[in-house]
Enzyme design. Sequence first.
Site, short mmCIF file in Angstrom:
data_model
loop_
_atom_site.label_atom_id
_atom_site.label_comp_id
_atom_site.label_asym_id
_atom_site.label_seq_id
_atom_site.Cartn_x
_atom_site.Cartn_y
_atom_site.Cartn_z
N LYS A 289 -124.37 -21.61 21.42
CA LYS A 289 -125.63 -21.49 21.27
C LYS A 289 -126.33 -22.99 21.38
CE LYS A 289 -128.00 -19.01 17.42
NZ LYS A 289 -127.92 -18.75 15.92
N GLU A 375 -125.15 -6.07 4.63
CA GLU A 375 -126.12 -5.71 3.24
C GLU A 375 -125.33 -4.92 2.56
OE1 GLU A 375 -128.37 -7.73 6.49
OE2 GLU A 375 -127.01 -5.96 6.42
N ARG A 403 -131.24 -1.85 4.82
CA ARG A 403 -129.88 -1.62 5.12
C ARG A 403 -128.62 -1.16 3.95
NH1 ARG A 403 -128.93 -4.72 10.83
NH2 ARG A 403 -127.42 -2.70 10.94
#
Length: 642
Positions: A289, A375, A403
């Site tokens: 990244k 979640e 979620r």
Amino acid sequence: MSDRPSTPLLDQIARPADMKGLSDSQLVQLAHELRQETISAVSATGGHLGAGLGVVELTVALHAVFNTPRDKLIWDVSHQSYPHKILTERRDRIRTLRTKGGLSGFTKRSESPYDPFGAAHSSTSISAALGFSVARDLGGVVPEGLGEAIAVIGDGSMSAGMAFEAMNNAGHLNKRMIVILNDNEMSIAPPVGALSSYLSRLYAEEPFQELKAVAKGAASLLPEPFREGAKRAKDMLKGLAVGGTMFESLGFSYIGPIDGHDLHQLLPVLRTVKARAKGPILIHVLTKKGKGYAPAEAARDRGHATAKFDVVTGKQHKAPSNAPSYTGVFGDELVKLAAKDDKICAVTAAMPDGTGLSLMAERYPSRCFDVGIAEQHGVTFAAGLAAGGMKPFCAMYSTFLQRGYDQVVHDVAIQRLPVRFAIDRAGLVGADGATHAGSFDIGFMSNLPGMVVMAASDEAELVHMVHTAAAHDAGPIAFRYPRGEGEGVEMPEVPQLLEIGKGRMIQAGKRVALLSFGTRLGEVRKAAEALSAKGITPTIADARFAKPLDREMILQLVADHEALITIEEGAVGGFGSHVAQLLADEGVFDAGFKFRSMVLPDTFIDQASPADMYETAAMNAPQIEAKVLEVLGVAQIGEKRA
């Protein structure tokens, strides 16, 4: 423009089809120019930089090998889609990213045929790709045609159960589809859990070096027929602790790991997969990244989300803060509580920084849990903590808590477990747009029996609500607050424990009462000031609670006024609907009482500044003022405000 990078090859590429005649060495040059253009664009707009820089070579390789938009390229979460947008006929608008009327910061079906599936939440790409694969085989018809289905999913997103549910189903159906596991060991926060360790084991140095050599043989990576080198590589992987066998047990052929920044590895592998794959196949790609931009590589979050910045230094241009952020206030207060009570603990789902829990994680690591992008698990884990005698705060963005809603209902509410829900990013959030708006939590939380639902009108009120939630053991309790800075009010030295279900009066007036729930209270005050110049002084009240309602205060407001207007930063079905139900049950409307409810409109509002979004929603001070004049039958004087 002189401050733009020189991109002679990229300048010739308007769409992926233009890449088909390029040599591999030209594609390497194209990737270099694409990286520079991405950095330049994000420096002007702000946004998600690190994720896109990590997939530049992968983006070039995918568009060079496959035939988008006929082939469906689905980016999971799609923070990483800026380079993809530059290559797919949107370069001329890339400097409008995340602004009003501009490009979305995520993939969006209505924006381009090259975005076959919209995404801003995680772990959906494999399910969608399988859907496209099955649709293709069943004769589905879409304007661009249906070809390959390719899902690009990060290692952080792969930690969510939905990704494994999709892989299990894909393996069972045995449809030809391609999953690329973009493994950068970094989701938003460092990814957690066994999967991350498992992936780390997969590319221990020696096997990766050998596989790197094997990868250049391209066809040798594919199952049947095996060349000797490929067979050794596969056996070696299987000989590791778990190896590629986890993915293979789900029915996927496994290739990798390969270097995601080396086009001389990526291109032959993708070409061979395109030519030879039969069923579902997973390509494990290693990336970094922030790759290729030193300030992003050096940043703790690898440049995940940035403000506008100086390209040379990486220094971000952030406006000076005049007040503490709501998120920061929550995090600070939770640490103070945790210092006094060793039963206080916190759970978040891959967002420790975003939810303000970094300080808690630093001070009390044994009581702060980042469960990854999960979640559903996070909510039930918090329920288990509560059942075990702890005092858990479940800190999630409103849009992500959706979620875990089934778990909120079944595992928390029905069992009346005292989980404290800290709901960040309530209301409209700005540049991330509709996918990240916290529009629905007032409704979906207030509908649940026994759930207490609060909303802070300013940062001082948030302090009181954090402490009130900590002290509430009778059942679940939630408090919501927006993104960004507070109102700049004086902070309390000693937090109050709020009486459950009791609001507060802000200003006494006549004729009309304005009942605010949440941070529109500042706009309500501005509207009242403007109205006073017209000889109208409304009463203002801060509800504090949507569940339970302050029945006594609301009915007194009705008794003392001609009209009542509720204002909330949420969709229809929330606070105003509960007030209307109370008034209907009490027969208030039988006598012709005037009631209005100001809520978010029945549409998804595209990205803009929060102020612009609330203007679109007709919920700023001028619209509140206009609503008062309308309900009282007073004509607007002069030209109506925009």
